[in-house]
Design a protein around this motif. Sequence first.
Motif, PDB file in Angstrom:
ATOM      1  N   ILE A  43      -2.705  11.046  12.286  1.00 50.76           N
ATOM      2  CA  ILE A  43      -1.488  10.689  11.549  1.00 50.76           C
ATOM      3  C   ILE A  43      -0.635   9.642  12.264  1.00 50.76           C
ATOM      4  CG2 ILE A  43      -1.435  12.792  10.161  1.00 50.76           C
ATOM      5  CD1 ILE A  43       0.870  13.840  11.889  1.00 50.76           C
ATOM      6  N   PHE A  44      -1.248   8.817  13.107  1.00 50.61           N
ATOM      7  CA  PHE A  44      -0.486   7.768  13.787  1.00 50.61           C
ATOM      8  C   PHE A  44       0.131   6.800  12.772  1.00 50.61           C
ATOM      9  CE2 PHE A  44      -0.298   3.495  15.689  1.00 50.61           C
ATOM     10  CZ  PHE A  44       0.491   3.734  16.802  1.00 50.61           C
ATOM     11  N   ALA A  56      -2.547  14.537  18.393  1.00 54.43           N
ATOM     12  CA  ALA A  56      -1.867  14.273  17.125  1.00 54.43           C
ATOM     13  C   ALA A  56      -0.554  13.573  17.424  1.00 54.43           C
ATOM     14  CB  ALA A  56      -1.618  15.564  16.355  1.00 54.43           C
ATOM     15  N   THR A  57      -0.168  12.655  16.574  1.00 50.06           N
ATOM     16  CA  THR A  57       1.052  11.886  16.771  1.00 50.06           C
ATOM     17  C   THR A  57       2.273  12.750  16.477  1.00 50.06           C
ATOM     18  OG1 THR A  57      -0.156   9.937  16.016  1.00 50.06           O
ATOM     19  CG2 THR A  57       2.246   9.763  16.136  1.00 50.06           C
ATOM     20  N   PRO A  58       3.211  12.867  17.405  1.00 51.01           N
ATOM     21  CA  PRO A  58       4.437  13.603  17.097  1.00 51.01           C
ATOM     22  C   PRO A  58       5.178  12.961  15.923  1.00 51.01           C
ATOM     23  CG  PRO A  58       4.237  13.260  19.464  1.00 51.01           C
ATOM     24  CD  PRO A  58       3.175  12.406  18.806  1.00 51.01           C
ATOM     25  N   TYR A  59       5.620  13.785  14.989  1.00 47.46           N
ATOM     26  CA  TYR A  59       6.501  13.300  13.934  1.00 47.46           C
ATOM     27  C   TYR A  59       7.928  13.389  14.453  1.00 47.46           C
ATOM     28  CZ  TYR A  59       9.324  12.984   9.764  1.00 47.46           C
ATOM     29  OH  TYR A  59      10.292  12.604   8.863  1.00 47.46           O
ATOM     30  N   CYS A  60       8.627  12.284  14.451  1.00 41.57           N
ATOM     31  CA  CYS A  60       9.958  12.201  15.069  1.00 41.57           C
ATOM     32  C   CYS A  60      11.035  11.786  14.083  1.00 41.57           C
ATOM     33  CB  CYS A  60       9.932  11.223  16.243  1.00 41.57           C
ATOM     34  SG  CYS A  60       8.640  11.519  17.463  1.00 41.57           S
ATOM     35  N   PRO A 103       6.221   4.719  11.142  1.00 40.15           N
ATOM     36  CA  PRO A 103       7.421   4.167  10.494  1.00 40.15           C
ATOM     37  C   PRO A 103       8.621   5.121  10.561  1.00 40.15           C
ATOM     38  CG  PRO A 103       5.482   3.753   9.150  1.00 40.15           C
ATOM     39  CD  PRO A 103       5.058   4.705  10.225  1.00 40.15           C
ATOM     40  N   PHE A 104       8.369   6.423  10.365  1.00 42.17           N
ATOM     41  CA  PHE A 104       9.446   7.409  10.460  1.00 42.17           C
ATOM     42  C   PHE A 104       9.937   7.530  11.901  1.00 42.17           C
ATOM     43  CE2 PHE A 104       6.893   8.569   6.776  1.00 42.17           C
ATOM     44  CZ  PHE A 104       7.852   8.752   5.798  1.00 42.17           C
ATOM     45  N   ARG A 141       0.849  -1.188   0.000  1.00 40.97           N
ATOM     46  CA  ARG A 141       0.000   0.000   0.000  1.00 40.97           C
ATOM     47  C   ARG A 141       0.876   1.226   0.000  1.00 40.97           C
ATOM     48  NH1 ARG A 141      -1.456   2.039   5.553  1.00 40.97           N
ATOM     49  NH2 ARG A 141      -0.114   0.971   7.044  1.00 40.97           N
ATOM     50  N   GLY A 142       0.313   2.353  -0.426  1.00 44.45           N
ATOM     51  CA  GLY A 142       1.048   3.597  -0.396  1.00 44.45           C
ATOM     52  C   GLY A 142       1.135   4.134   1.014  1.00 44.45           C
ATOM     53  N   PHE A 143       1.896   5.219   1.174  1.00 43.06           N
ATOM     54  CA  PHE A 143       1.967   5.863   2.475  1.00 43.06           C
ATOM     55  C   PHE A 143       0.565   6.094   3.017  1.00 43.06           C
ATOM     56  CE2 PHE A 143       6.080   7.415   0.754  1.00 43.06           C
ATOM     57  CZ  PHE A 143       6.893   6.930   1.754  1.00 43.06           C
ATOM     58  N   ALA A 144       0.414   5.905   4.322  1.00 37.48           N
ATOM     59  CA  ALA A 144      -0.892   6.130   4.946  1.00 37.48           C
ATOM     60  C   ALA A 144      -1.420   7.524   4.617  1.00 37.48           C
ATOM     61  CB  ALA A 144      -0.775   5.942   6.458  1.00 37.48           C
TER      62      ALA A 144
END
Length: 317
Positions: free
Chosen positions: A278-279, A189-193, A284-285, A3-6
């Motif tokens: 955006i979890f 919201a999910t932190p982007y890390c 993955p990142f 599948r593509g990116f969520a």
Amino acid sequence: MSRGFASQGDLAEKRETFTELAPGVYALTAEGDPNSGVVVGDDSALVIDARATPRMAGDLVARVREVTDKPIRHVLLTHYHAVRVLGVAGYPDRVNVIASDATRGMIVERGQQDMESEIQRFPRLFRGKEEIPGLTWPTLTFHGEMTLWLGSREVRILHAGRGHTRGDTIAWLPQERVLFSGDLVEYGATPYCGDAHFQDWPATLDRLEALDAAALVPGRGEALTTPEQIREGLAGTRSFLRDLFGIAREGVVAGHDLKAVYDRAMAEMRPKYGHWVIFEHCMPFDVSRAYDEAKGIDNPRIWTAERDMEMWRALEG
């Protein structure tokens, strides 16, 4: 790849809210999309985070024009990510583009790769991307701290410490006690890390908490306007970082590979955080960076469009 990116399937437009937090101080929020701020001074206005494209910046300018006709003379970049900075060309007035020296260094080091990577990952957030003239470059940089005076209104601009990136910058209005945290704090919201410094981030949050804000505008999520909400935003961000980095560190010590650490992180963290926006996109990142840092890689590796795809295939393919 199965599948593509969520985020590539996230096409539903979000409802925007433009809220006055104190006289002349506003937050633009959008159901978990990136937030921006506006501070109106005696003779000009400041925008905090430019938005992703000139077209989207134009939407924010229209909001500003609903409350003031003063020119927008300053744009503050809380960090270097494309979704925050590429809209600068959409401001009709000549603006000072303010950033920490560390943020400018990250644009030099990885700005082009980040732009290509982010546009690929999350196309909805780059409406009108064909109008982006290129990278956004600061016209004014600072080291540590500076003060911007909008006439009699004081805005303290601080490089708060490493966290979401190594250049994270906040805007603090001491008279109004309003804090714009950028992506150092998230709410619902999910932190982007992907470019984070997990071990430094909690101490940076401590510095924000010590300001004792009456209102806090996170990078994503609604504006926090009560002590309870502010504590919840800070505590939730801390908890996410602690839980994820703990899993990564244990996995590295045990000799597990990235895929095994990712599978454990998803299984253990989804029940607690999976309802945050955006979890599925961020994890993955986030796990990739946590795994690298646990292995001793201090400077986050650069994300490119090619690396994005390779990582996604390895973890979700």
